[in-house]
Design a protein around this motif. Structure first.
Motif, PDB file in Angstrom:
ATOM      1  N   UNK A 143       0.809  -1.226   0.000  1.00  0.00           N
ATOM      2  CA  UNK A 143       0.000   0.000   0.000  1.00  0.00           C
ATOM      3  C   UNK A 143       0.840   1.274   0.000  1.00  0.00           C
ATOM      4  N   UNK A 144       2.178   1.125  -0.060  1.00  0.00           N
ATOM      5  CA  UNK A 144       3.039   2.298  -0.129  1.00  0.00           C
ATOM      6  C   UNK A 144       3.317   2.951   1.194  1.00  0.00           C
ATOM      7  N   UNK A 145       3.035   2.252   2.308  1.00  0.00           N
ATOM      8  CA  UNK A 145       3.306   2.808   3.631  1.00  0.00           C
ATOM      9  C   UNK A 145       4.762   2.593   4.018  1.00  0.00           C
ATOM     10  N   UNK A 146       5.377   1.512   3.501  1.00  0.00           N
ATOM     11  CA  UNK A 146       6.750   1.139   3.838  1.00  0.00           C
ATOM     12  C   UNK A 146       7.550   0.892   2.564  1.00  0.00           C
ATOM     13  N   UNK A 147       8.894   1.019   2.638  1.00  0.00           N
ATOM     14  CA  UNK A 147       9.732   0.720   1.470  1.00  0.00           C
ATOM     15  C   UNK A 147       9.615  -0.756   1.091  1.00  0.00           C
ATOM     16  N   UNK A 148       9.883  -1.051  -0.170  1.00  0.00           N
ATOM     17  CA  UNK A 148       9.755  -2.408  -0.690  1.00  0.00           C
ATOM     18  C   UNK A 148      10.674  -3.376   0.042  1.00  0.00           C
ATOM     19  N   UNK A 149      10.076  -4.494   0.513  1.00  0.00           N
ATOM     20  CA  UNK A 149      10.806  -5.563   1.204  1.00  0.00           C
ATOM     21  C   UNK A 149      10.274  -6.900   0.706  1.00  0.00           C
ATOM     22  N   UNK A 150      11.146  -7.872   0.569  1.00  0.00           N
ATOM     23  CA  UNK A 150      10.750  -9.179   0.062  1.00  0.00           C
ATOM     24  C   UNK A 150      10.236 -10.106   1.143  1.00  0.00           C
ATOM     25  N   UNK A 151       9.132  -9.741   1.797  1.00  0.00           N
ATOM     26  CA  UNK A 151       8.538 -10.569   2.843  1.00  0.00           C
ATOM     27  C   UNK A 151       7.185 -11.087   2.371  1.00  0.00           C
ATOM     28  N   UNK A 152       6.941 -12.375   2.596  1.00  0.00           N
ATOM     29  CA  UNK A 152       5.686 -12.978   2.162  1.00  0.00           C
ATOM     30  C   UNK A 152       4.546 -12.604   3.106  1.00  0.00           C
ATOM     31  N   UNK A 153       3.326 -12.760   2.611  1.00  0.00           N
ATOM     32  CA  UNK A 153       2.144 -12.565   3.440  1.00  0.00           C
ATOM     33  C   UNK A 153       1.815 -13.909   4.098  1.00  0.00           C
ATOM     34  N   UNK A 154       1.941 -14.020   5.424  1.00  0.00           N
ATOM     35  CA  UNK A 154       1.803 -15.313   6.105  1.00  0.00           C
ATOM     36  C   UNK A 154       0.521 -16.056   5.748  1.00  0.00           C
ATOM     37  N   UNK A 155       0.657 -17.350   5.461  1.00  0.00           N
ATOM     38  CA  UNK A 155      -0.440 -18.269   5.157  1.00  0.00           C
ATOM     39  C   UNK A 155      -1.159 -17.960   3.846  1.00  0.00           C
ATOM     40  N   UNK A 156      -0.671 -16.971   3.086  1.00  0.00           N
ATOM     41  CA  UNK A 156      -1.383 -16.596   1.866  1.00  0.00           C
ATOM     42  C   UNK A 156      -0.492 -16.608   0.626  1.00  0.00           C
ATOM     43  N   UNK A 157       0.709 -16.049   0.709  1.00  0.00           N
ATOM     44  CA  UNK A 157       1.571 -15.943  -0.472  1.00  0.00           C
ATOM     45  C   UNK A 157       1.992 -17.317  -0.982  1.00  0.00           C
ATOM     46  N   UNK A 158       2.294 -17.382  -2.278  1.00  0.00           N
ATOM     47  CA  UNK A 158       2.788 -18.617  -2.883  1.00  0.00           C
ATOM     48  C   UNK A 158       4.170 -18.953  -2.340  1.00  0.00           C
ATOM     49  N   UNK A 159       4.391 -20.232  -2.070  1.00  0.00           N
ATOM     50  CA  UNK A 159       5.704 -20.677  -1.606  1.00  0.00           C
ATOM     51  C   UNK A 159       5.583 -21.882  -0.693  1.00  0.00           C
ATOM     52  N   UNK A 160       6.346 -22.924  -0.978  1.00  0.00           N
ATOM     53  CA  UNK A 160       6.258 -24.154  -0.212  1.00  0.00           C
ATOM     54  C   UNK A 160       6.900 -24.068   1.153  1.00  0.00           C
ATOM     55  N   UNK A 161       8.165 -23.646   1.194  1.00  0.00           N
ATOM     56  CA  UNK A 161       8.886 -23.580   2.461  1.00  0.00           C
ATOM     57  C   UNK A 161       8.214 -22.657   3.450  1.00  0.00           C
ATOM     58  N   UNK A 162       7.815 -21.472   2.981  1.00  0.00           N
ATOM     59  CA  UNK A 162       7.161 -20.493   3.847  1.00  0.00           C
ATOM     60  C   UNK A 162       5.846 -21.050   4.390  1.00  0.00           C
ATOM     61  N   UNK A 163       5.057 -21.681   3.527  1.00  0.00           N
ATOM     62  CA  UNK A 163       3.762 -22.221   3.944  1.00  0.00           C
ATOM     63  C   UNK A 163       3.933 -23.308   5.004  1.00  0.00           C
ATOM     64  N   UNK A 164       4.887 -24.199   4.790  1.00  0.00           N
ATOM     65  CA  UNK A 164       5.103 -25.304   5.729  1.00  0.00           C
ATOM     66  C   UNK A 164       5.536 -24.791   7.099  1.00  0.00           C
ATOM     67  N   UNK A 165       6.497 -23.867   7.119  1.00  0.00           N
ATOM     68  CA  UNK A 165       6.989 -23.332   8.398  1.00  0.00           C
ATOM     69  C   UNK A 165       5.896 -22.572   9.137  1.00  0.00           C
ATOM     70  N   UNK A 166       5.114 -21.792   8.412  1.00  0.00           N
ATOM     71  CA  UNK A 166       4.091 -20.989   9.073  1.00  0.00           C
ATOM     72  C   UNK A 166       2.931 -21.848   9.576  1.00  0.00           C
ATOM     73  N   UNK A 167       2.599 -22.902   8.855  1.00  0.00           N
ATOM     74  CA  UNK A 167       1.593 -23.843   9.367  1.00  0.00           C
ATOM     75  C   UNK A 167       2.111 -24.519  10.640  1.00  0.00           C
ATOM     76  N   UNK A 168       3.393 -24.867  10.635  1.00  0.00           N
ATOM     77  CA  UNK A 168       4.002 -25.453  11.830  1.00  0.00           C
ATOM     78  C   UNK A 168       3.980 -24.501  13.009  1.00  0.00           C
TER      79      UNK A 168
END
Length: 389
Positions: free
Chosen positions: A339-364
């Motif tokens: 939304x332009x409130x913060x500078x660009x950072x490569x952080x996923x949206x928990x439980x929503x963004x595409x990605x296997x490793x991130x999804x598995x860790x966050x479900x855990x």
């Protein structure tokens, strides 16, 4: 003659699930899957000539995440307390391994992933989870030092600084910030006095500012964030396209699947900028719904932590607080970037963004919250039965 003696009550093995937290997590997973499918179908055709390529892979990621969560759910909290220190050392080793030439997977100029059984595991996500476990154990063991000694605050941060240096070498500035926020937030909730804590926060903030301004690519992102329209063709490109997405969405959105930004303009639409696609297709209604779900998740996480603390489970309470800080801060940063409130950072949206490793860790990580709720509920039941007897 049949005996009239009352049958002995059998012990209940029912697992007590936090219904509010479960509903929130399932809603985030469901909305995330739908939006990943909507934002990636054209990419599937381009990459593999298959419109279901990314949605199918994300469904597999979610199933694997739920299976991992089921395994984590069976681990008592006392085991996490015991292995916190070895886990942190293992996390540092992983951060070193990912930097070895030929071992770490490089994507868009950053070496953040390890390839395991055909799936990319982002080591920083693993380290965030480990940081929560380690920090909770440290505060539980050294509560007096954390409360009354500046050295008690600095000791764990020395180890965390090693982890952050390794993350910066990837480079992954965003994850380094998240890990420091987790550590400092947990120390504050663990009883750190305000005056040394403020000094510590000031020092860390100053170091982060220096790192941002002395790195050309980070400085470029900041200038693009301050005036994205002035840099719309280079450093401000992603942000301007994301803002256009929200502008097109207005109140009710252009309709699921009808977004245009994801097709031609918005990079990483199914990962880091999924929230922008949601804003365009579901409008303000969808944005408020997702923000509300993340707020509910964080509030429920803190409530579970408070229940654990009241039950005398100090370690479990701190883990619940740490996980809530992690999910709350990372989701805030991702949505803020979109939304332009913060500078660009490569952080996923928990439980929503595409990605296997991130999804598995966050479900855990969510499974650990469910485990804390279960143990506190069982403890409460035992205490009630003891009083009744």
């Amino acid at each position: 003659m049949a005996s009239t003696a009352p049958a002995k009550s059998r012990p209940s093995h029912r697992f007590h699930i936090d219904q509010a937290l479960l509903t929130t997590c399932l809603c985030l997973l469901g909305i995330g899957f739908v939006m990943v499918a909507s934002s990636s179908m054209h990419l599937g055709v381009k990459m593999a000539d298959d419109v279901s390529y990314y949605p199918f892979k994300q469904l597999v990621h979610i199933i694997l995440g739920l299976m991992f969560a089921a395994a984590i759910l069976a681990i008592p909290m006392k085991h996490w307390h015991r292995i916190g220190q070895p886990l942190f050392i293992a996390g540092l080793v992983l951060l070193l391994v990912v930097l070895l030439p030929g071992v770490g997977v490089k994507v868009n100029g950053s070496t953040r992933w390890l390839s395991l059984l055909g799936m990319r595991i982002q080591v920083s996500e693993v380290m965030k989870f480990i940081s929560v476990i380690y920090m909770a154990g440290y505060i539980t063991r050294h509560s007096d030092h954390v409360r009354y000694s500046i050295f008690g605050l600095m000791r764990p941060l020395m180890l965390f600084s090693v982890a952050c240096i390794l993350l910066l070498l990837e480079p992954d500035f965003g994850s380094a910030v998240v890990i420091l926020i987790i550590a400092m937030g947990m120390m504050f909730l663990g009883g750190a006095r305000l005056s040394p804590f403020v000094v510590l926060v000031s020092l860390v903030s100053s170091a982060a500012a220096i790192l941002a301004y002395t790195s050309p690519y980070r400085l470029k992102r900041i200038t693009g964030f301050i005036d994205p329209w002035e840099h719309a063709k280079d450093s401000g490109y992603q942000l301007t396209q994301a803002l256009i997405s929200f502008g097109r969405g207005e109140f009710s959105g252009v309709g699921l699947g009808n977004g245009l930004q994801k097709l031609f303009y918005l990079p990483e639409a199914h990962t880091d900028f999924l929230f922008s696609v949601l804003g365009e297709e579901l409008g303000l209604i969808g944005v408020v719904l997702v923000i509300g779900l993340f707020t509910a998740l964080v509030v429920r996480g803190f409530a579970i932590g408070e229940q654990a603390e009241q039950a005398g489970e100090r370690f479990s309470a701190l883990v619940a607080y740490g996980l809530s800080i992690w999910f709350g801060f990372q989701s805030f940063v991702n949505m803020g970037v979109n939304m332009g409130i913060l500078p660009t950072k490569g952080l996923t949206l928990p439980l929503m963004s595409y990605g296997g490793g991130s999804m598995i860790i966050m479900c855990g990580a969510m499974a650990v919250l469910f485990r804390i709720h279960y143990e506190v509920t069982e403890l409460h039941k035992s205490n009630v039965k003891g009083v009744q007897r």
